[in-house]
Design a protein around this motif. Sequence first.
Motif, PDB file in Angstrom:
ATOM      1  N   GLU A  30       0.845  -1.192   0.000  1.00  0.00           N
ATOM      2  CA  GLU A  30       0.000   0.000   0.000  1.00  0.00           C
ATOM      3  C   GLU A  30       0.881   1.243   0.000  1.00  0.00           C
ATOM      4  N   GLU A  31       0.660   2.136  -0.958  1.00  0.00           N
ATOM      5  CA  GLU A  31       1.443   3.360  -1.074  1.00  0.00           C
ATOM      6  C   GLU A  31       0.658   4.387  -1.866  1.00  0.00           C
ATOM      7  N   SER A  32       1.003   5.637  -1.709  1.00  0.00           N
ATOM      8  CA  SER A  32       0.308   6.703  -2.425  1.00  0.00           C
ATOM      9  C   SER A  32       0.573   6.595  -3.921  1.00  0.00           C
ATOM     10  N   LEU A  33      -0.461   6.862  -4.711  1.00  0.00           N
ATOM     11  CA  LEU A  33      -0.325   6.891  -6.165  1.00  0.00           C
ATOM     12  C   LEU A  33      -0.177   8.319  -6.673  1.00  0.00           C
ATOM     13  N   ILE A  34      -0.171   9.287  -5.764  1.00  0.00           N
ATOM     14  CA  ILE A  34      -0.008  10.698  -6.128  1.00  0.00           C
ATOM     15  C   ILE A  34       1.473  10.995  -6.320  1.00  0.00           C
ATOM     16  N   THR A  35       1.801  11.722  -7.358  1.00  0.00           N
ATOM     17  CA  THR A  35       3.174  12.154  -7.612  1.00  0.00           C
ATOM     18  C   THR A  35       3.226  13.684  -7.604  1.00  0.00           C
ATOM     19  N   PRO A  36       4.405  14.267  -7.490  1.00  0.00           N
ATOM     20  CA  PRO A  36       4.488  15.738  -7.568  1.00  0.00           C
ATOM     21  C   PRO A  36       3.853  16.289  -8.835  1.00  0.00           C
ATOM     22  N   ASN A  37       4.031  15.596  -9.952  1.00  0.00           N
ATOM     23  CA  ASN A  37       3.448  16.073 -11.204  1.00  0.00           C
ATOM     24  C   ASN A  37       1.932  16.000 -11.178  1.00  0.00           C
ATOM     25  N   SER A  38       1.369  14.866 -10.713  1.00  0.00           N
ATOM     26  CA  SER A  38      -0.092  14.754 -10.685  1.00  0.00           C
ATOM     27  C   SER A  38      -0.693  15.755  -9.709  1.00  0.00           C
ATOM     28  N   ASN A  39      -0.014  16.012  -8.601  1.00  0.00           N
ATOM     29  CA  ASN A  39      -0.511  17.002  -7.648  1.00  0.00           C
ATOM     30  C   ASN A  39      -0.452  18.406  -8.229  1.00  0.00           C
ATOM     31  N   GLU A  40       0.606  18.711  -8.962  1.00  0.00           N
ATOM     32  CA  GLU A  40       0.728  20.028  -9.584  1.00  0.00           C
ATOM     33  C   GLU A  40      -0.389  20.266 -10.594  1.00  0.00           C
ATOM     34  N   LEU A  41      -0.701  19.236 -11.381  1.00  0.00           N
ATOM     35  CA  LEU A  41      -1.772  19.361 -12.358  1.00  0.00           C
ATOM     36  C   LEU A  41      -3.113  19.565 -11.672  1.00  0.00           C
ATOM     37  N   TRP A  42      -3.330  18.846 -10.559  1.00  0.00           N
ATOM     38  CA  TRP A  42      -4.599  18.986  -9.840  1.00  0.00           C
ATOM     39  C   TRP A  42      -4.728  20.375  -9.223  1.00  0.00           C
ATOM     40  N   VAL A  43      -3.663  20.883  -8.611  1.00  0.00           N
ATOM     41  CA  VAL A  43      -3.699  22.220  -8.010  1.00  0.00           C
ATOM     42  C   VAL A  43      -4.012  23.262  -9.075  1.00  0.00           C
ATOM     43  N   GLU A  44      -3.400  23.142 -10.225  1.00  0.00           N
ATOM     44  CA  GLU A  44      -3.666  24.081 -11.317  1.00  0.00           C
ATOM     45  C   GLU A  44      -5.127  24.032 -11.732  1.00  0.00           C
ATOM     46  N   TRP A  45      -5.668  22.802 -11.878  1.00  0.00           N
ATOM     47  CA  TRP A  45      -7.069  22.639 -12.277  1.00  0.00           C
ATOM     48  C   TRP A  45      -8.003  23.209 -11.212  1.00  0.00           C
ATOM     49  N   ASN A  46      -7.721  22.926  -9.956  1.00  0.00           N
ATOM     50  CA  ASN A  46      -8.607  23.332  -8.874  1.00  0.00           C
ATOM     51  C   ASN A  46      -8.520  24.828  -8.585  1.00  0.00           C
ATOM     52  N   ASP A  47      -7.316  25.367  -8.544  1.00  0.00           N
ATOM     53  CA  ASP A  47      -7.128  26.752  -8.108  1.00  0.00           C
ATOM     54  C   ASP A  47      -7.172  27.755  -9.259  1.00  0.00           C
ATOM     55  N   GLU A  48      -6.443  27.466 -10.314  1.00  0.00           N
ATOM     56  CA  GLU A  48      -6.339  28.427 -11.409  1.00  0.00           C
ATOM     57  C   GLU A  48      -7.488  28.318 -12.404  1.00  0.00           C
ATOM     58  N   TYR A  49      -7.941  27.094 -12.652  1.00  0.00           N
ATOM     59  CA  TYR A  49      -9.001  26.898 -13.644  1.00  0.00           C
ATOM     60  C   TYR A  49     -10.372  26.682 -13.015  1.00  0.00           C
ATOM     61  N   HIS A  50     -10.447  26.761 -11.697  1.00  0.00           N
ATOM     62  CA  HIS A  50     -11.725  26.685 -10.980  1.00  0.00           C
ATOM     63  C   HIS A  50     -12.513  25.432 -11.382  1.00  0.00           C
ATOM     64  N   CYS A  51     -11.793  24.302 -11.385  1.00  0.00           N
ATOM     65  CA  CYS A  51     -12.399  22.986 -11.626  1.00  0.00           C
ATOM     66  C   CYS A  51     -12.971  22.845 -13.033  1.00  0.00           C
ATOM     67  N   GLN A  52     -12.332  23.483 -13.981  1.00  0.00           N
ATOM     68  CA  GLN A  52     -12.780  23.385 -15.373  1.00  0.00           C
ATOM     69  C   GLN A  52     -11.718  22.661 -16.203  1.00  0.00           C
ATOM     70  N   PRO A  53     -12.132  21.680 -17.022  1.00  0.00           N
ATOM     71  CA  PRO A  53     -13.485  21.148 -17.160  1.00  0.00           C
ATOM     72  C   PRO A  53     -13.764  20.066 -16.113  1.00  0.00           C
ATOM     73  N   ASN A  54     -15.016  19.626 -16.022  1.00  0.00           N
ATOM     74  CA  ASN A  54     -15.388  18.562 -15.097  1.00  0.00           C
ATOM     75  C   ASN A  54     -16.512  17.725 -15.689  1.00  0.00           C
ATOM     76  N   PHE A  55     -17.023  16.775 -14.909  1.00  0.00           N
ATOM     77  CA  PHE A  55     -17.995  15.814 -15.435  1.00  0.00           C
ATOM     78  C   PHE A  55     -19.393  15.967 -14.842  1.00  0.00           C
ATOM     79  N   TRP A  56     -19.673  17.113 -14.226  1.00  0.00           N
ATOM     80  CA  TRP A  56     -20.987  17.324 -13.630  1.00  0.00           C
ATOM     81  C   TRP A  56     -21.958  17.920 -14.642  1.00  0.00           C
ATOM     82  N   THR A  57     -23.235  17.630 -14.447  1.00  0.00           N
ATOM     83  CA  THR A  57     -24.275  18.220 -15.285  1.00  0.00           C
ATOM     84  C   THR A  57     -25.588  18.242 -14.510  1.00  0.00           C
ATOM     85  N   ASN A  58     -26.453  19.187 -14.842  1.00  0.00           N
ATOM     86  CA  ASN A  58     -27.762  19.317 -14.191  1.00  0.00           C
ATOM     87  C   ASN A  58     -27.642  19.496 -12.676  1.00  0.00           C
TER      88      ASN A  58
END
Length: 326
Positions: free
Chosen positions: A123-151
Motif C-alpha cells: 500500500e502506497e500513495s499513487l499521487i506524484t508531484p506532477n499529478s498534484n501540480e496538475l490537480w492544483v492548477e485545475w482546482n485553483d487556477e481553472y476553478h475545476c474546469q473542465p469537469n464531469f458534472w451536469t444538471n
Amino acid sequence: MYDSLTVKMFQMKSDKLPIINSAWDILSGGGSALDAIEEGATVCEVLQCSGTVGFGGKSDEDGETTLDALIMDGRTMNVGAVGALRRVKGAMSVARHILDYTKHSILVGDQATQFALKMGFKEESLITPNSNELWVEWNDEYHCQPNFWTNVEPNPEEYCGPYKKLDTLGKQRTPQKRNVGIDKFNHDTIAMVAVDKNGDVAAGTSTNGVKFKIPGRIGDSPIAGSGAYADNTVGGAAATGDGDVMLRFNPSFLAVEEMRRGASPNAAARTAIDRIASYYPSFSGAVIALTKDGEYGVACHGLETFPFVVQDSTRETCEPVSINCS
C-alpha cells in the motif's frame, strides 16, 4: 497456429518498446497469453505510459489517482478486473490475482485495496508531484474546469462544487453540456490482445481513467466485453477511448461476435465503432481485434490517427502501425 500480439500504443517512441518486448518474450518463449498480457501491461504501468496508465498521471477531482484494469482468459472465459483501485500500483497484477484466486470477476475501491494487501501487494500513495501540480492548477487556477458534472448547481461550467442537483420538479429541464474534452492525453488505455502457442487467447487493459473524474468513477476498461474480451473459439478484442460512452455498447464483445459471424477483424472493429458513432457522433475511441489465427484489424473514430503495434512469429521485430481515423 502461431503466436500473435496486438497492442494499442500511445506514441511510437523507443521507451515504449519494453512493453512489446516483455510481452513478446513470454509468447515467443512458449509462455501463456495471460502471462504476456499481465507482463506487458505491468511494464506500461511502471513506465506510466503517457501519464494515462499507472500511478501518478491523471487524478480525480479530489486529487487522488485510482486505477482500473482487466484481464480475460479466452480458454476458460474467466475474468479478473479491478476498478477504482486505491493506493496500490500494480492494477493489472491485482486483476490477475482476482482471476486466479477468487470466484469473483471484479473488485472495486477500498475493498479491492484490502484484497490486494492480503495477496501481498504494497500500500502506497499513487499521487506524484506532477499529478498534484496538475490537480492544483485545475482546482485553483481553472476553478475545476473542465469537469464531469451536469444538471447541478452552482453551474459546473463556471464554479467548483460542492454541487447539488437542480430542482427540476414542474419545470422544463435544460441539460448543461458536457464540458470535458476527451483526447489521447485524457482517456488512454493500454489495450492488449494475444494468442499463444497453444491457441489460447487473452486480452486485457489498464488505465488511470479520465482526468479529474468524479471520485468512484470507472470507465469501460475494467468491464468485460467493453474494455476487452477474449474467446478461444474466435479471438479477442480490446478498446480505448471515451469510456463512459463506449461501455454502453460493449464494443469488444461485439467485435468478437462479428468475427464469429465471419467478418474480418477490420470489419468487426468497424462495426463496433460505427455502432457507437451512430448514437454519439462526437465520441473518440478505437477497437483492436485479433482472430485466433493471428489476423488483426483496427477501427477508430474521433481521433486524427490511431497508433498500435503488432508482433507475431512471422516478423523479426514488432511493427508499429498508425491508421487515419477520418
